[in-house]
Structures are given as C-alpha cells and as structure tokens.
Design a protein around this motif. Structure first.
Motif, mmCIF file in Angstrom:
data_model
loop_
_atom_site.group_PDB
_atom_site.id
_atom_site.type_symbol
_atom_site.label_atom_id
_atom_site.label_comp_id
_atom_site.label_asym_id
_atom_site.label_seq_id
_atom_site.Cartn_x
_atom_site.Cartn_y
_atom_site.Cartn_z
ATOM 1 N N ALA A 210 6.729 48.960 23.413
ATOM 2 C CA ALA A 210 7.509 49.345 25.011
ATOM 3 C C ALA A 210 6.791 50.662 25.293
ATOM 4 N N SER A 211 6.501 50.852 26.063
ATOM 5 C CA SER A 211 5.997 52.569 26.420
ATOM 6 C C SER A 211 6.962 53.920 26.172
ATOM 7 N N GLY A 212 7.882 53.798 26.610
ATOM 8 C CA GLY A 212 9.098 54.861 26.610
ATOM 9 C C GLY A 212 9.157 55.094 25.098
ATOM 10 N N ARG A 213 9.324 54.002 23.940
ATOM 11 C CA ARG A 213 9.479 54.037 22.222
ATOM 12 C C ARG A 213 8.044 54.926 22.158
ATOM 13 N N ALA A 214 7.185 53.692 22.759
ATOM 14 C CA ALA A 214 5.242 54.699 22.974
ATOM 15 C C ALA A 214 5.454 56.373 22.816
ATOM 16 N N ALA A 215 6.437 56.859 24.217
ATOM 17 C CA ALA A 215 6.407 58.370 23.821
ATOM 18 C C ALA A 215 7.016 58.850 22.687
ATOM 19 N N ILE A 216 7.853 58.463 22.518
ATOM 20 C CA ILE A 216 9.117 58.884 21.392
ATOM 21 C C ILE A 216 8.480 59.753 20.359
ATOM 22 N N LEU A 217 7.387 57.699 19.976
ATOM 23 C CA LEU A 217 6.813 58.595 18.318
ATOM 24 C C LEU A 217 5.851 59.449 18.935
ATOM 25 N N GLY A 218 5.100 58.886 20.282
ATOM 26 C CA GLY A 218 4.008 60.170 20.524
ATOM 27 C C GLY A 218 3.925 62.042 20.296
ATOM 28 N N PHE A 219 5.376 62.418 20.896
ATOM 29 C CA PHE A 219 5.590 62.998 20.605
ATOM 30 C C PHE A 219 6.542 63.748 19.556
ATOM 31 N N THR A 220 6.109 62.987 18.521
ATOM 32 C CA THR A 220 6.826 63.847 17.646
ATOM 33 C C THR A 220 5.961 64.802 16.637
ATOM 34 N N MET A 221 4.694 65.210 17.357
ATOM 35 C CA MET A 221 3.846 65.880 17.241
ATOM 36 C C MET A 221 4.020 67.163 16.910
ATOM 37 N N PRO A 222 4.605 67.721 17.269
ATOM 38 C CA PRO A 222 4.783 69.383 17.051
ATOM 39 C C PRO A 222 5.697 69.356 15.856
ATOM 40 N N VAL A 223 6.640 68.226 15.221
ATOM 41 C CA VAL A 223 7.127 68.153 13.696
ATOM 42 C C VAL A 223 5.554 67.753 12.876
ATOM 43 N N TRP A 224 4.674 67.319 13.105
ATOM 44 C CA TRP A 224 3.854 66.680 12.360
ATOM 45 C C TRP A 224 3.499 68.366 11.920
ATOM 46 N N THR A 225 2.994 69.068 13.296
ATOM 47 C CA THR A 225 2.331 70.225 13.110
ATOM 48 C C THR A 225 2.823 71.246 12.193
ATOM 49 N N VAL A 226 3.816 71.668 12.156
ATOM 50 C CA VAL A 226 4.643 72.271 11.014
ATOM 51 C C VAL A 226 4.507 71.499 9.887
ATOM 52 N N LEU A 227 4.819 70.275 9.393
ATOM 53 C CA LEU A 227 4.100 70.206 8.295
ATOM 54 C C LEU A 227 3.283 69.762 7.638
ATOM 55 N N LEU A 228 1.674 69.693 8.349
ATOM 56 C CA LEU A 228 0.600 69.403 8.386
ATOM 57 C C LEU A 228 0.089 71.148 7.376
ATOM 58 N N GLY A 229 1.167 72.215 8.510
ATOM 59 C CA GLY A 229 0.690 73.667 8.775
ATOM 60 C C GLY A 229 0.827 73.859 7.040
ATOM 61 N N ALA A 230 2.148 73.786 7.062
ATOM 62 C CA ALA A 230 2.968 73.546 5.666
ATOM 63 C C ALA A 230 1.870 73.247 4.315
ATOM 64 N N LEU A 231 1.765 71.673 4.167
ATOM 65 C CA LEU A 231 1.283 71.155 3.583
ATOM 66 C C LEU A 231 -0.829 71.695 3.427
ATOM 67 N N PHE A 232 -1.219 72.111 4.510
ATOM 68 C CA PHE A 232 -2.832 72.142 4.065
ATOM 69 C C PHE A 232 -3.422 73.916 4.382
ATOM 70 N N PHE A 233 -2.350 74.450 5.127
ATOM 71 C CA PHE A 233 -3.011 75.873 5.303
ATOM 72 C C PHE A 233 -1.684 77.102 5.040
ATOM 73 N N GLY A 234 -0.972 76.219 3.896
ATOM 74 C CA GLY A 234 -0.130 77.481 3.600
ATOM 75 C C GLY A 234 1.222 78.265 3.890
ATOM 76 N N GLN A 235 1.511 77.560 5.343
ATOM 77 C CA GLN A 235 2.723 77.701 6.359
ATOM 78 C C GLN A 235 3.748 77.308 5.125
ATOM 79 N N ARG A 236 4.581 78.719 5.737
ATOM 80 C CA ARG A 236 6.118 78.297 5.115
ATOM 81 C C ARG A 236 6.615 77.344 5.838
ATOM 82 N N LEU A 237 7.666 75.744 4.365
ATOM 83 C CA LEU A 237 8.378 75.196 4.891
ATOM 84 C C LEU A 237 9.804 75.877 5.360
#
Length: 297
Positions: free
Chosen positions: A92-119
C-alpha cells in the motif's frame, strides 16, 4: 520564525511529497515501474534544466565534477527511486511512504557504524521506534493472505540507499551548484532506467487514459519539478529543525491521502507505525526545544 511565503512553501512541499506516494501507486495500474520512473524522471530533469538555465545557474559540469555526479547519483537517485517504485508496487502506498521515510534514522545509525559518529540515547531510542514500526508492518504483511513481506524489505533497502547517499553528500567536496548536481543526477539516472526498463520490462503501448496522463504530469511537473524548486529555495533559509518537521509529516500525508486518491484504507498497524516513525524522525532531527523555535514561540 517562518515568514508567510516560507510557511506556504513548506506546507506545499509536504503535501506534494506526501501525495506523490498514492499518485505513484495509481500510475502503476497503466505503466510498469521502470518505465514510469524513466519517463517521469526524464521529463523532470528536462523541466529543471530549462528552469535553472533561464535563471542563470551554472549547469555545465567541469571535467572533475562528473565523478561526483555519477558517484552520488547511484545511491541518491538510482538506488532510492528504483527500489522505492518497486516497494510501492508491492505495498500500500501509505505503508511504503512510512518505511521510506525511516531514512533519517538509518542515516544516523550508518553514520555511527561506519563514520565514527556518536550514537546517543536519542538515536538509540529512534532506532528502537523504527524497529518497532518495521516489525509491526512486517508481521502484518506476513499475516495477511495477500501480504507482500518482500515489499517491506525492498522499501527498507530504498531508505538505506537514500541514507547512504545523504552521508556521501555530506562528505563530498562539491563545486557544482546543488541545482545543477540534481539535474545531472536525474538525467543520468533516467538514462540508466530506460536501459533497465528496455531490458526487463515489455515496451508500453503508450495508450493511456486521461487520468494517467494527469498522473504523469503530476510526476514530471510537481514531484520532480516544482517540489524540487521549492526545496532548493527553502533549504537555504530554513533551520534544520523546521525542515525536519516537513520530513516528519510526509508519511502521515502519504498515508492519509492514499485513502482518497488510491482507495487504500490504512490498518491500525499503519497508524501505530506512522506515529513511531514520526517520533523517530523527531528524535534524531529535532534538538531539544526545537518545536518552539521552529514555530517561532
């Protein structure tokens, strides 16, 4: 504090980005995913090229700038837009939008995992909120007779691709104006999509209903055109907290508008998931007290 034109632009941008999700869903009734993306992105790139050329923006890349264009286009455009359209096709398109806009959280987590950003504790809480939302939607898809759990994974892949692109963009040394970078990333991605579509999908008949032509026009002129122009205009002047509020509202608008545009009635799981994702975005993007500052209070 937002002035009148900024407030109108922010509301319009949020609505356009949110409504685009059910618009994509309806478009796939008459056009296959890759051809839909290739057609609308080509039109959007040409539209933006003409607009920014008329405005005097330097659009011609220098020799050393092509590498950045290609490298950044892979996750930001090709990865995100290709995976997202297949996610919309499966969910469903609304469900896809919900999952797609988890991006900001993945940005923070990947930054901590690969770029040494503080978690921090805030980002850990955001990760737990997103994990809860994903688990809820995945369980719902697995439990439904016509469920498409693979669609959940595809949309998560799209969000992660977007997050990787965001991290790369932050670390890139760019000399090309952002408007020109976006135009060329869209143009190269559109070319790749035409090749992929010709390879994996049957050639369309191009005999669309009037509604479909309207949906395509929306994709070209609104989603890839006016929304991008508004975003570039606002991004120079708005504080990050205010921009974050717009990002937070897109999945809610997408879920709500899907009821009226695509006839998709959200389940209770979608409601809980969208609240979790909005809270997660707020947690990672909004500093303490940002709500009052963003609203000018």
């Amino acid at each position: 504090m937002l002035n009148r034109s900024q407030a109108i632009g922010l509301v319009a941008l949020t609505l356009m980005w949110g409504v685009n999700w059910p618009v994509m869903k309806l478009s796939l009734q008459e056009l296959s995913p890759l051809y839909f993306r290739a057609l609308t992105m080509t039109g959007g790139a040409l539209w933006l090229f003409a607009f920014y050329r008329q405005r005097g923006v330097r659009l011609a890349p220098r020799a050393g700038e092509w590498r950045s264009i290609v490298t950044l286009a892979l996750p930001n455009m090709l990865g995100w837009h290709t995976l997202a359209i297949f996610g919309v096709a499966a969910l469903a398109s609304g469900r896809a939008a919900i999952l797609g806009f988890t991006m900001p959280v993945w940005t923070v987590l990947l930054g901590a995992l690969f770029f040494g950003q503080r978690l921090t504790r805030r980002s850990t809480l955001a990760a737990l909120l997103v994990a809860g939302a994903v688990a809820l939607l995945l369980a719902d898809e697995l439990g439904a007779m016509a469920g498409r759990p693979i669609g959940v994974l595809v949309m998560l892949g799209a969000a992660i691709s977007w997050a990787v692109g965001t991290l790369m963009m932050r670390r890139a040394t760019l000399t090309l104006p952002m408007e020109a970078l976006t135009v060329w990333m869209m143009g190269l991605t559109a070319l790749a999509l035409w090749v992929l579509a010709a390879t994996f999908e049957p050639w369309p008949q191009w005999q669309f209903s009037p509604r479909m032509w309207g949906l395509l026009a929306y994709g070209v002129f609104m989603n890839y055109g006016i929304a991008q122009i508004i975003w570039f205009s606002l991004a120079r002047h708005l504080p990050p907290a205010t921009s974050a509020m717009s990002v937070m509202m897109v999945p809610l608008v997408g879920t709500a508008s899907a009821t009226f545009i695509a006839g998709e009635w959200p389940r209770w799981t979608d409601g809980v998931a969208v609240v979790c994702v909005m809270a997660a975005i707020a947690t990672v993007l909004l500093p303490p007290g940002a709500w009052r500052r963003a609203l000018g209070r």
